[in-house]
Design a protein around this motif. Structure first.
Motif, PDB file in Angstrom:
ATOM      1  N   UNK A  58       0.743  -1.262  -0.012  1.00 15.97           N
ATOM      2  CA  UNK A  58      -0.083   0.165  -0.007  1.00 15.97           C
ATOM      3  C   UNK A  58       0.916   1.319   0.042  1.00 15.97           C
ATOM      4  N   UNK A  59       2.085   1.039   0.495  1.00 10.24           N
ATOM      5  CA  UNK A  59       3.189   2.261   0.319  1.00 10.24           C
ATOM      6  C   UNK A  59       4.033   2.403  -0.929  1.00 10.24           C
ATOM      7  N   UNK A  60       3.748   1.754  -1.840  1.00 11.72           N
ATOM      8  CA  UNK A  60       4.424   1.745  -3.256  1.00 11.72           C
ATOM      9  C   UNK A  60       3.816   1.113  -4.317  1.00 11.72           C
ATOM     10  N   UNK A 372       3.460   7.469  -5.811  1.00 11.90           N
ATOM     11  CA  UNK A 372       3.700   6.423  -6.757  1.00 11.90           C
ATOM     12  C   UNK A 372       2.543   5.674  -7.115  1.00 11.90           C
ATOM     13  N   UNK A 373       2.792   5.179  -8.087  1.00  2.94           N
ATOM     14  CA  UNK A 373       1.598   4.414  -8.832  1.00  2.94           C
ATOM     15  C   UNK A 373       1.226   3.298  -8.006  1.00  2.94           C
ATOM     16  N   UNK A 374       0.190   2.751  -7.765  1.00  2.00           N
ATOM     17  CA  UNK A 374      -0.228   1.672  -6.891  1.00  2.00           C
ATOM     18  C   UNK A 374      -0.266   0.176  -7.663  1.00  2.00           C
ATOM     19  N   UNK A 405      15.220   0.345 -16.885  1.00  2.00           N
ATOM     20  CA  UNK A 405      14.938   0.927 -15.515  1.00  2.00           C
ATOM     21  C   UNK A 405      13.278   0.956 -15.596  1.00  2.00           C
ATOM     22  N   UNK A 406      12.535   0.519 -14.499  1.00  2.00           N
ATOM     23  CA  UNK A 406      11.182   0.706 -14.285  1.00  2.00           C
ATOM     24  C   UNK A 406      10.735   2.156 -13.504  1.00  2.00           C
ATOM     25  N   UNK A 407      11.695   3.057 -13.443  1.00  2.00           N
ATOM     26  CA  UNK A 407      11.310   4.130 -12.501  1.00  2.00           C
ATOM     27  C   UNK A 407      10.305   5.160 -13.184  1.00  2.00           C
ATOM     28  N   UNK A 408      10.108   4.994 -14.583  1.00  2.00           N
ATOM     29  CA  UNK A 408       9.068   5.742 -15.288  1.00  2.00           C
ATOM     30  C   UNK A 408       7.613   5.138 -14.835  1.00  2.00           C
ATOM     31  N   UNK A 409       7.778   3.662 -14.621  1.00  2.00           N
ATOM     32  CA  UNK A 409       6.360   3.186 -14.506  1.00  2.00           C
ATOM     33  C   UNK A 409       5.862   3.593 -12.963  1.00  2.00           C
ATOM     34  N   UNK A 410       6.661   3.853 -12.078  1.00  2.00           N
ATOM     35  CA  UNK A 410       6.277   4.016 -10.775  1.00  2.00           C
ATOM     36  C   UNK A 410       5.582   5.227 -10.520  1.00  2.00           C
TER      37      UNK A 410
END
Length: 491
Positions: A58-60, A372-374, A405-410
């Motif tokens: 739930x936090x990320x 952050x996208x859940x 890198x998956x940062x953009x998806x977050x």
């Protein structure tokens, strides 16, 4: 068109801002879990009880479609740690890390992403099962069995408390009385309802070690990378009694795919040898003789108890982060090394190229990202973790990989149309690719058929191979499959 260009610029700006505003490197807590299906509350499963992992999620971000590269422990971890797709058949083995890393001299290329972080100022600590052979990783066993550390340059400190089991390999297959599958010569059941507390099994001891390390690391001036590897829910499905008591066995549902898929060869499956080596198991299910309903519920009950036990250990770590004020600048990753078939297609185990064996949990929490996208539904791979961590920690990626890198998806509302959705997995003389609608698998063997195609829109449990009826689609997916070839079969 202008709108899309603006969104693309916004996407770039967000990631650039992420890097620019976070010059202070984050700490990293990386939780490795063995044989964990994405059968958790945060993945929408109602029967399982995993309140601590659910709270972490739930936090990320929860990655709903994360796939491993190899459905066996050692090889999956090798792919994760190096960020590389397998290029040789012995990289599909549990011996992969020993073969390619253990005993090697230190090289310019880091042996793992942990090694790369260590070279860039991180203090690295490993506890529990991170690579594969516990006695091949921890120095305490070297003098007694002559094992070399599996990851010789990745750690500043590596720890393990084998407790009454005395060594890591016996601890891996531990029973509450201090015996193991090895010491009992397999004359054991594949489960145990132990009348002990959390520290009556090794994962409780690993959690205790990790809590002590977090106490110490909270005073460090260097950023830290703490890896904690839990054995459960790996076989044997042993857990303290209180976690068994969380479930009513007769209410546990069975698999929605109890039969062998239509129009496949049995060579795509197996007779559950890992499960059936526990000699005192009441039944020995195989492809010809499925488990009875009562036994299937018993084993699922045991698996769920082991998951809930592991979840409680995760909760202790997360609570300690908060207690020490580390939660504000610690990236938390929870990763499962592959799935597990609980009677799905009459298989009890991993080691197949089906969805149940290849899909596993991936949860990433970065407290520095405000929105952050859940839930992330894009298809991602274990090899994407390496470049993601490097970007999060402002560390250079040391070499090119197919991982991204998956940062953009977050980010919430991130433009992610550029993310190519294809995850490749390798095993059993085959290559499988998962794309948004389909799983397509090709085997390089004598047994026919050698091609399998499953439409997840109408058949999410992969019960009917439709390859023979979709030749044009097979041809299209063939070209996608070839992009994942690394020389194992096609070249």
């Amino acid at each position: 068109m202008r709108y899309l260009v603006f969104l693309a610029f916004l996407s770039f700006f967000k990631v650039f801002s992420f890097q620019a505003k976070n010059d202070t490197p984050p700490n990293v807590l990386f939780i490795f879990v063995d044989d964990l299906r994405p059968e958790l509350g945060c993945y929408g499963t109602k029967i399982i009880k995993t309140p601590n992992i659910d709270r972490l999620a739930s936090q990320g971000s929860v990655f709903n479609k994360h796939y491993v590269q190899v459905p066996t422990c050692g090889a999956s971890r090798y792919a994760l740690l190096t960020g590389l797709l397998p290029k040789a058949k012995n990289q599909l083995s549990n011996e992969a890390i020993r073969t390619y890393i253990s005993g090697q001299p230190e090289k310019d290329t880091p042996e793992t992403f942990i090694h790369q972080l260590r070279r860039n100022g991180y203090f690295t600590v490993g506890i529990g099962k991170i690579s594969h052979y516990i006695d091949g990783l921890y120095g305490y066993a070297e003098s007694s069995i002559g094992a070399k550390p599996e990851l010789p340059y990745s750690w500043d400190k590596n720890l393990f408390d084998p407790g009454k089991w005395k060594d890591g390999w016996d601890a891996f297959f531990a029973y509450a009385d201090g015996s193991s599958r090895i010491t009992k010569k397999r004359q054991v059941k594949p489960y145990e309802n132990g009348n002990v507390g959390d520290e009556g099994y090794p994962d409780g001891l690993s959690a205790k070690l990790a809590l002590h390390q977090l106490d110490s690391l909270s005073n460090s001036k260097r950023p830290f990378f703490l890896a904690v590897g839990f054995f459960k829910p790996h076989l044997p499905f042993n857990a303290p009694k209180k976690y068994w008591n969380m479930y009513r066995e007769d209410s546990i549902p069975l698999t929605p795919s109890p039969e062998i898929p239509e129009y496949i060869n049995l060579a795509s499956l197996h007779n559950s040898p890992e499960f059936n080596r526990y000699a005192l198991g009441e039944e020995k299910p195989d492809l010809n003789t499925p488990a009875s309903r009562a036994y299937a519920q018993k084993i699922r009950h045991a698996y769920y108890a082991a998951v809930s036990y592991m979840d409680a250990q995760v909760g202790k770590l997360i609570e300690k982060l908060k207690e020490k004020g580390l939660d504000k600048n610690t990236v938390v990753v929870l990763w499962g090394d592959h799935g597990w078939q609980l009677g799905d297609h009459r298989v009890w185990g991993k080691h197949t190229l089906f969805e149940r064996a290849l899909r596993s949990p991936l949860i990433i929490v970065d407290p520095r990202i405000k929105e952050q996208k859940k839930k992330i539904d894009k298809i991602v791979s274990s090899i994407d973790v390496y470049p993601t961590l490097m970007e999060m920690c402002n560390v250079e990626m040391p070499y090119k990989t197919k991982g991204r890198s998956m940062i953009g998806l977050l980010y919430q509302n991130e433009l992610d149309k550029a993310w190519k959705e294809a995850s490749y997995s390798y095993f059993n003389k085959g290559i499988s690719v998962r794309v948004p609608r389909y799983r397509y698998t090709k085997y390089f063997r004598d047994e026919f058929p050698v091609v399998e195609l499953y439409d997840h829109t109408v058949d999410p449990n992969e019960n009917v191979n439709i390859a023979a009826t979709k030749p044009h689609l097979v041809k299209k997916l063939d070209s996608i499959l070839e992009e994942g070839d690394t020389g194992l079969y096609l070249k």
